[in-house]
Motif scaffolding. Sequence first.
Motif, short mmCIF file in Angstrom:
data_model
loop_
_atom_site.label_atom_id
_atom_site.label_comp_id
_atom_site.label_asym_id
_atom_site.label_seq_id
_atom_site.Cartn_x
_atom_site.Cartn_y
_atom_site.Cartn_z
N ASP A 70 15.90 -4.56 1.44
CA ASP A 70 15.34 -5.43 0.42
C ASP A 70 16.43 -5.82 -0.59
O ASP A 70 17.46 -5.15 -0.67
CB ASP A 70 14.21 -4.66 -0.29
CG ASP A 70 13.13 -5.57 -0.84
OD1 ASP A 70 13.40 -6.76 -1.03
OD2 ASP A 70 12.02 -5.08 -1.09
N TYR A 119 14.37 -3.13 -4.75
CA TYR A 119 13.19 -2.29 -4.56
C TYR A 119 13.52 -0.89 -5.08
O TYR A 119 13.52 0.09 -4.34
CB TYR A 119 12.83 -2.26 -3.06
CG TYR A 119 11.40 -1.92 -2.74
CD1 TYR A 119 10.34 -2.67 -3.27
CD2 TYR A 119 11.08 -0.87 -1.88
CE1 TYR A 119 9.03 -2.37 -2.96
CE2 TYR A 119 9.77 -0.56 -1.56
CZ TYR A 119 8.74 -1.32 -2.10
OH TYR A 119 7.44 -1.03 -1.78
N PHE A 165 12.89 -8.12 1.85
CA PHE A 165 12.08 -7.32 2.76
C PHE A 165 11.57 -8.11 3.96
O PHE A 165 11.82 -7.75 5.11
CB PHE A 165 10.90 -6.66 2.03
CG PHE A 165 10.09 -5.80 2.95
CD1 PHE A 165 10.63 -4.65 3.50
CD2 PHE A 165 8.80 -6.16 3.30
CE1 PHE A 165 9.91 -3.87 4.39
CE2 PHE A 165 8.07 -5.37 4.19
CZ PHE A 165 8.62 -4.23 4.73
N ALA A 179 13.90 0.04 4.11
CA ALA A 179 13.54 -0.76 2.92
C ALA A 179 12.21 -0.27 2.34
O ALA A 179 11.33 -1.07 2.04
CB ALA A 179 13.44 -2.23 3.30
N GLY A 180 12.06 1.03 2.22
CA GLY A 180 10.78 1.53 1.74
C GLY A 180 9.67 1.00 2.63
O GLY A 180 8.66 0.51 2.16
N MET A 181 9.92 1.04 3.93
CA MET A 181 9.02 0.40 4.90
C MET A 181 7.95 1.37 5.37
O MET A 181 8.24 2.39 5.99
CB MET A 181 9.84 -0.10 6.09
CG MET A 181 9.05 -0.91 7.09
SD MET A 181 10.20 -1.66 8.26
CE MET A 181 9.03 -2.39 9.42
N MET A 182 6.72 1.00 5.04
CA MET A 182 5.59 1.86 5.37
C MET A 182 5.31 1.83 6.87
O MET A 182 5.34 0.77 7.48
CB MET A 182 4.37 1.35 4.60
CG MET A 182 3.28 2.36 4.43
SD MET A 182 1.83 1.57 3.70
CE MET A 182 1.90 2.23 2.06
N ARG A 238 2.72 -2.28 12.36
CA ARG A 238 4.17 -2.25 12.58
C ARG A 238 4.55 -1.33 13.73
O ARG A 238 5.54 -1.58 14.42
CB ARG A 238 4.89 -1.82 11.30
CG ARG A 238 4.86 -2.90 10.25
CD ARG A 238 5.52 -2.44 8.99
NE ARG A 238 5.40 -3.45 7.94
CZ ARG A 238 5.39 -3.17 6.66
NH1 ARG A 238 5.51 -1.92 6.25
NH2 ARG A 238 5.27 -4.13 5.77
N LYS A 267 3.50 -9.68 -2.59
CA LYS A 267 4.86 -9.85 -2.05
C LYS A 267 4.77 -10.07 -0.54
O LYS A 267 4.20 -9.23 0.18
CB LYS A 267 5.68 -8.60 -2.39
CG LYS A 267 7.10 -8.63 -1.88
CD LYS A 267 7.83 -7.40 -2.39
CE LYS A 267 9.15 -7.19 -1.75
NZ LYS A 267 9.75 -5.92 -2.16
N THR A 318 4.46 -7.54 2.97
CA THR A 318 4.34 -6.12 2.65
C THR A 318 2.99 -5.55 3.08
O THR A 318 2.01 -6.28 3.23
CB THR A 318 4.50 -5.88 1.13
OG1 THR A 318 3.46 -6.58 0.44
CG2 THR A 318 5.86 -6.35 0.64
N ALA A 319 2.98 -4.23 3.22
CA ALA A 319 1.74 -3.53 3.55
C ALA A 319 0.73 -3.70 2.41
O ALA A 319 -0.47 -3.80 2.65
CB ALA A 319 2.03 -2.05 3.79
N ASP A 338 3.63 -0.49 -3.83
CA ASP A 338 3.62 0.93 -3.47
C ASP A 338 3.71 1.77 -4.74
O ASP A 338 4.47 1.43 -5.65
CB ASP A 338 4.82 1.24 -2.57
CG ASP A 338 4.59 0.78 -1.16
OD1 ASP A 338 4.01 -0.32 -0.99
OD2 ASP A 338 4.98 1.50 -0.24
N TYR A 375 7.23 6.38 4.48
CA TYR A 375 8.30 5.44 4.81
C TYR A 375 9.08 5.97 6.01
O TYR A 375 9.25 7.18 6.17
CB TYR A 375 9.28 5.32 3.64
CG TYR A 375 8.73 4.63 2.42
CD1 TYR A 375 7.77 3.62 2.53
CD2 TYR A 375 9.20 4.96 1.15
CE1 TYR A 375 7.29 2.98 1.41
CE2 TYR A 375 8.72 4.32 0.02
CZ TYR A 375 7.76 3.33 0.15
OH TYR A 375 7.29 2.70 -0.96
N1 GLN Z 1 6.47 -0.55 1.13
C1 GLN Z 1 6.07 -1.89 1.38
C2 GLN Z 1 5.85 -2.12 2.86
O1 GLN Z 1 6.09 -1.25 3.62
C3 GLN Z 1 7.03 -2.91 0.85
C4 GLN Z 1 8.45 -2.68 1.23
C5 GLN Z 1 9.34 -3.55 0.43
O2 GLN Z 1 8.86 -4.43 -0.26
N2 GLN Z 1 10.61 -3.31 0.47
O3 GLN Z 1 5.41 -3.16 3.23
#
Ligand code: GLN
Length: 231
Positions: free
Chosen positions: A15, A18, A56, A73-76, A81, A120, A123-124, A164, A190
Amino acid sequence: IKSAQAQKVYQIGTDVTYPPFEFANKNNKYVGIDIDIMKAIAKEEGFKVQIKPVGFNAAVQSMEAGQLDGVIAGMMMTPERKAKFDFSQPYFDTGIIMAVGKNSKIKNFEQLRGKKVALKTGTAAALYANSIKKKYGFKTVTFDDSNNMYQDVVTKNSVACFEDKPVMQYAINQGTPLKIPVKPANKSTYGFAVRKGHNQELLAKFDAGLKKIKANGTYDKIKNKYLGTKH
Ligand code: GLN
């Protein structure tokens, strides 16, 4: 014969901003929990990475198109997914929350009726908000990065945003004038992702390295550096 062949440099998408997971610090250096974890693991496992802060949604799309080797990227790790990507072992707990202006009276989703909510793209949290949008009768506006989404609520163009919890809480602690009136939904974790069936050696190295940095204290040191010892 692979004599003097240069070592592969994995292209890792992330990202643009973030925090505390990825952001440019005051020396304009790219840092954060994700970046430090990836670098520590690469060092531990002896591979090279190039971090690409492309945003992201762009990072996820480029990985899907095969233009990036992986995304951190803090990706859930969501069920949707998991159908498209292979994830590493989980490395951080998260959940989706709604945030509203610091002085807002909004406490629940019912109060969003007829109002505008900032999301956003990709995003999740956006997926979750869109799934309850009809039921609670709110409108949406989308942004490509978290900070612009927060600012839309700060300036009162939108009444709420969905993000998140660890990321929103960090921004609030850093002074963003928002608050979180609800408990987290869709609790998850994540993970580092690669395209399904591709870059399996990279994924295996990530998992092996994650195990090592958890065992040798590096992982905790990274977390504490950004979050303090209480979290
Ligand atoms: N954590 C959120 C997701 O997984 C957004 C990740 C982000 O914006 N970088 O979708």
